[in-house]
Design a protein around this motif. Structure first.
Motif, PDB file in Angstrom:
ATOM      1  N   ALA A 102      -5.840   9.447   0.675  1.00  0.00           N
ATOM      2  CA  ALA A 102      -6.927   8.856   0.298  1.00  0.00           C
ATOM      3  C   ALA A 102      -7.348   7.695   1.135  1.00  0.00           C
ATOM      4  CB  ALA A 102      -7.009   8.558  -1.373  1.00  0.00           C
ATOM      5  N   ALA A 103      -6.399   6.895   1.796  1.00  0.00           N
ATOM      6  CA  ALA A 103      -6.441   5.685   2.376  1.00  0.00           C
ATOM      7  C   ALA A 103      -6.480   5.939   3.736  1.00  0.00           C
ATOM      8  CB  ALA A 103      -5.002   4.954   2.060  1.00  0.00           C
ATOM      9  N   ALA A 104      -6.533   7.203   4.177  1.00  0.00           N
ATOM     10  CA  ALA A 104      -6.348   7.508   5.646  1.00  0.00           C
ATOM     11  C   ALA A 104      -7.609   6.896   6.420  1.00  0.00           C
ATOM     12  CB  ALA A 104      -6.144   9.015   5.917  1.00  0.00           C
ATOM     13  N   GLY A 105      -8.750   7.290   5.856  1.00  0.00           N
ATOM     14  CA  GLY A 105     -10.189   7.025   6.541  1.00  0.00           C
ATOM     15  C   GLY A 105     -10.494   5.567   6.385  1.00  0.00           C
ATOM     16  N   VAL A 312       2.061  -4.326   7.947  1.00  0.00           N
ATOM     17  CA  VAL A 312       2.122  -2.977   7.616  1.00  0.00           C
ATOM     18  C   VAL A 312       0.702  -2.628   7.627  1.00  0.00           C
ATOM     19  CG1 VAL A 312       4.209  -3.031   6.518  1.00  0.00           C
ATOM     20  CG2 VAL A 312       2.149  -3.601   5.211  1.00  0.00           C
ATOM     21  N   ASP A 313       0.591  -1.360   7.872  1.00  0.00           N
ATOM     22  CA  ASP A 313      -0.841  -0.797   7.752  1.00  0.00           C
ATOM     23  C   ASP A 313      -1.101  -0.262   6.550  1.00  0.00           C
ATOM     24  OD1 ASP A 313       0.832   1.697   7.524  1.00  0.00           O
ATOM     25  OD2 ASP A 313      -0.429   2.958   8.760  1.00  0.00           O
ATOM     26  N   LYS A 314      -2.353   0.349   6.550  1.00  0.00           N
ATOM     27  CA  LYS A 314      -2.987   0.639   5.199  1.00  0.00           C
ATOM     28  C   LYS A 314      -2.125   1.810   4.523  1.00  0.00           C
ATOM     29  CE  LYS A 314      -6.253   3.607   7.675  1.00  0.00           C
ATOM     30  NZ  LYS A 314      -7.595   3.484   8.428  1.00  0.00           N
ATOM     31  N   LEU A 315      -1.660   2.581   5.495  1.00  0.00           N
ATOM     32  CA  LEU A 315      -1.123   3.927   4.931  1.00  0.00           C
ATOM     33  C   LEU A 315       0.427   3.567   4.206  1.00  0.00           C
ATOM     34  CD1 LEU A 315      -1.400   6.558   7.844  1.00  0.00           C
ATOM     35  CD2 LEU A 315      -2.785   6.275   5.897  1.00  0.00           C
ATOM     36  N   THR A 316       1.040   2.434   4.539  1.00  0.00           N
ATOM     37  CA  THR A 316       2.148   2.031   4.032  1.00  0.00           C
ATOM     38  C   THR A 316       1.941   1.379   2.596  1.00  0.00           C
ATOM     39  OG1 THR A 316       3.139   1.593   6.051  1.00  0.00           O
ATOM     40  CG2 THR A 316       4.123   0.529   4.442  1.00  0.00           C
TER      41      THR A 316
END
Ligand code: PLP
Length: 434
Positions: A102-105, A312-316
Motif C-alpha cells: 500500500a505504501a509502495a507508490g 528509514v524509508d516509507k516501506l519500513t
C-alpha cells in the motif's frame, strides 16, 4: 546421413520473432525486457543444442521466467532457527506485507492530507511504537540497531568516553565488532571490569567529566556462565550519567517463554535513559533500529545531522506500523507453538510422505531463537527427518526449503514454518526424485 530426425539441423527461432509472441510481450510489460530476453536466449541455446524443439521455445522461455523482477526468492525456513540472519531474520506478517504494497507508490509518509502541510515523517508508526511502550517519553526509528548505536555514540559521546563492560564487547556477525563501530564515531571506549565479572563499582570508579554515557549491551549471541557478575540496569541507573542499553532483540515487553531476554519496557522502568533494539528480531518486523527513552536524549539523536543518513524509508515505516498494530507476527506465533502441536504436524507430513515411499520419520528437535536473541535458550520442537541428500535437493527446488543436516539426516524443523506451508513442504519433498 541416416536422415533420422535428430540429424536434420533445426532452425533456431529468431529473438525478435520469439519476443513478439503475445505471452512474452505480456511478460515484458510485467518483468521488463532484460529478464524476458535472458529467458529467450536460454531457450534458443537449448534449441541449438538439440535439446528443445523450436516450436517449444516460447513455452520454455515462459516457464523459466521468475514470478517477480527481483531474484530474491521466498524460502521456507525449516532450519529450526527462528531468526536466521542468512534468511532475512524475521518474516513479516501478512498485515505488514500488505502495508508495504500500500505504501509502495506515492504516499503520505511526511504529509498531512487535511492541512496539506508537512508532518513528522512516519508519525503513525512512531505513535504506534510509543503507544506500546508508554515507559518511553519519546521514540525514534533509524535504519537498524547498529545505526541507532552509532547515532547514540556520535550524538552523546563523540570525543568523550563510553563506559562499557569488557564482557559486553561483542562481535555481532560477519566480522563486525561493536567496539570498532563505537570508536569509529570518534568516541573513546573506556572498558571496565573483566570478561566474566563487572560490578557497579567498576563503572563508578571511571566516571568523570569526560564520560559521555554508560553503555550496557545484551550479549545476544553467546552466554557466559560460571563465575560471573554483571551490574544491573537499576544499579547503573543510579550513577549520575546517562545510561544507554542495547537490548538487541526488540522485545517491547516481557515474553513468558524467554524469561532471560531483556525487554524495552522493563529496562526503561529500571531507569535506563535510552534503549536501543532491532526491529527484525523478536519484534518480528522490518529491519530497523528502535530508539526509546528520555525526550531530551531522543531529541538530541533525532536532531543530529547523522540522523538524516540513517533515515528509514516509507516501506519500513509501513511495515513497522502494521507489525505493531496488526495481528501476532509469524515470529511471535512461532514462539507460541507447543511441542505437541509441532509433533502432530510432523506426523501428518510424514504420513503423507511415507504413502509415496519416502523414507521420512517424525522426530523431536531442538530449536533456537538465533543470533537475534535468547542465546543458550533451546526450544523443544519437532522435525521431519529425511535422508541427508534431501538437503541440497530441497534447497535447489522451485520453492526452496532450507533444513539442517544432523546425524546424517536432513531435518525439517517445523517451529518456524507456518502451518499453511506444511503442504509446500510435502510438495517439495515429493518433487525430489526418490
Ligand atoms: C543484533 C544486535 C545488534 C545489531 O542490530 P542490527 O539491527 O542488526 O543492526 C546490536 N546489538 C545487539 C545486542 C544485537 O543483538
Amino acid at each position: 546421413m541416416s536422415g533420422s530426425p535428430e540429424h536434420i539441423p533445426r532452425r533456431t527461432p529468431r529473438t525478435d520473432v520469439l519476443l513478439a509472441d503475445p505471452r512474452l510481450v505480456e511478460a515484458t510489460v510485467r518483468l521488463g525486457y532484460s529478464i524476458v530476453k535472458d529467458a529467450v536466449r536460454t531457450a534458443q541455446a537449448a534449441v541449438r543444442r538439440g535439446e528443445l524443439a523450436p516450436e517449444d521455445a516460447v513455452d520454455a522461455a515462459l516457464s523459466a521466467l521468475p514470478e517477480v523482477a527481483s531474484s530474491l526468492r521466498p524460502v521456507v525456513n525449516a532450519t529450526g532457527v527462528l531468526l536466521h540472519t542468512n534468511l532475512g531474520r524475521a518474516p513479516l506478517s501478512a498485515a505488514a506485507t500488505a502495508a508495504l504494497a500500500a505504501a509502495a507508490g506515492t504516499t503520505d509518509i511526511e504529509f498531512d492530507l487535511v492541512t496539506g502541510r508537512r508532518r513528522r515523517r512516519g508519525h503513525a508508526a512512531l505513535n504506534a511504537l510509543a503507544a506500546q511502550v508508554p515507559e518511553a517519553e519519546a521514540v525514534h526509528v533509524v535504519n537498524n540497531g547498529v545505526g541507532a548505536l552509532a547515532l547514540a555514540a556520535t550524538a552523546l559521546a563523540a570525543g568523550r568516553e563510553i563506559v562499557v563492560s569488557r564482557g559486553e564487547m561483542i562481535e555481532i556477525g560477519d566480522g563486525f565488532r561493536l567496539p570498532d563501530l563505537l570508536t569509529s564515531t570518534g568516541a573513546i571506549l573506556r572498558e571496565v571490569g573483566t570478561t566474566n565479572r563487572t560490578t557497579v563499582r567498576d563503572y563508578a570508579e571511571v566516571i568523570g567529566p569526560r564520560t559521555g554515557f554508560l553503555l550496557k549491551v545484551h550479549p545476544s549471541n553467546f552466554v557466559i556462565s560460571g563465575f560471573t557478575a554483571a551490574a544491573s540496569v537499576a544499579e547503573l541507573a543510579r550513577l549520575d550519567v546517562p545510561l544507554v542499553v542495547d537490548i538487541g532483540s526488540g522485545l517491547l515487553r516481557r515474553h513468558r517463554r524467554l524469561p532471560g531476554e531483556p525487554d524495552a519496557a522493563t529496562v526503561l522502568k529500571a531507569g535506563a535513559d535510552l534503549v536501543i533494539a532491532s526491529g527484525d528480531k523478536l519484534l518480528g518486523g522490518p529491519q530497523c533500529g528502535l530508539v526509546l527513552g528520555r525526550v531530551g536524549i531522543v531529541e538530541q539523536l533525532r536532531r543530529h545531522p547523522l540522523a538524516r543518513a540513517l533515515r528509514v524509508d516509507k516501506l519500513t515505516f509501513a511495515a513497522l506500523e502494521a507489525t505493531l498494530r496488526g495481528p501476532a507476527t509469524p515470529t511471535v506465533q512461532a514462539l507460541e507453538r507447543t511441542v505437541d502441536e509441532l509433533s502432530g504436524r510432523a506426523h501428518a507430513i510424514v504420513g503423507k510422505l511415507r504413502d509415496h515411499g519416502v523414507d521420512a520419520v517424525a522426530v523431536g528437535s531442538t530449536a533456537s531463537v538465533g543470533g537475534g536473541g535468547a542465546p543458550g535458550v533451546s526450544i523443544p520442537s519437532a522435525a521431519v527427518s529425511l535422508p541427508d541428500r534431501y538437503a541440497a535437493a530441497l534447497r535447489g527446488g522451485p520453492r526452496p526449503v532450507v533444513g539442517r543436516v544432523s546425524g546424517g539426516r536432513c531435518l525439517l524443523d517445523l517451529i518456524a514454518v507456518a502451518p499453511a506451508d506444511d503442504a509446500v513442504l510435502v510438495e517439495a519433498v515429493l518433487a525430489v526424485p526418490r
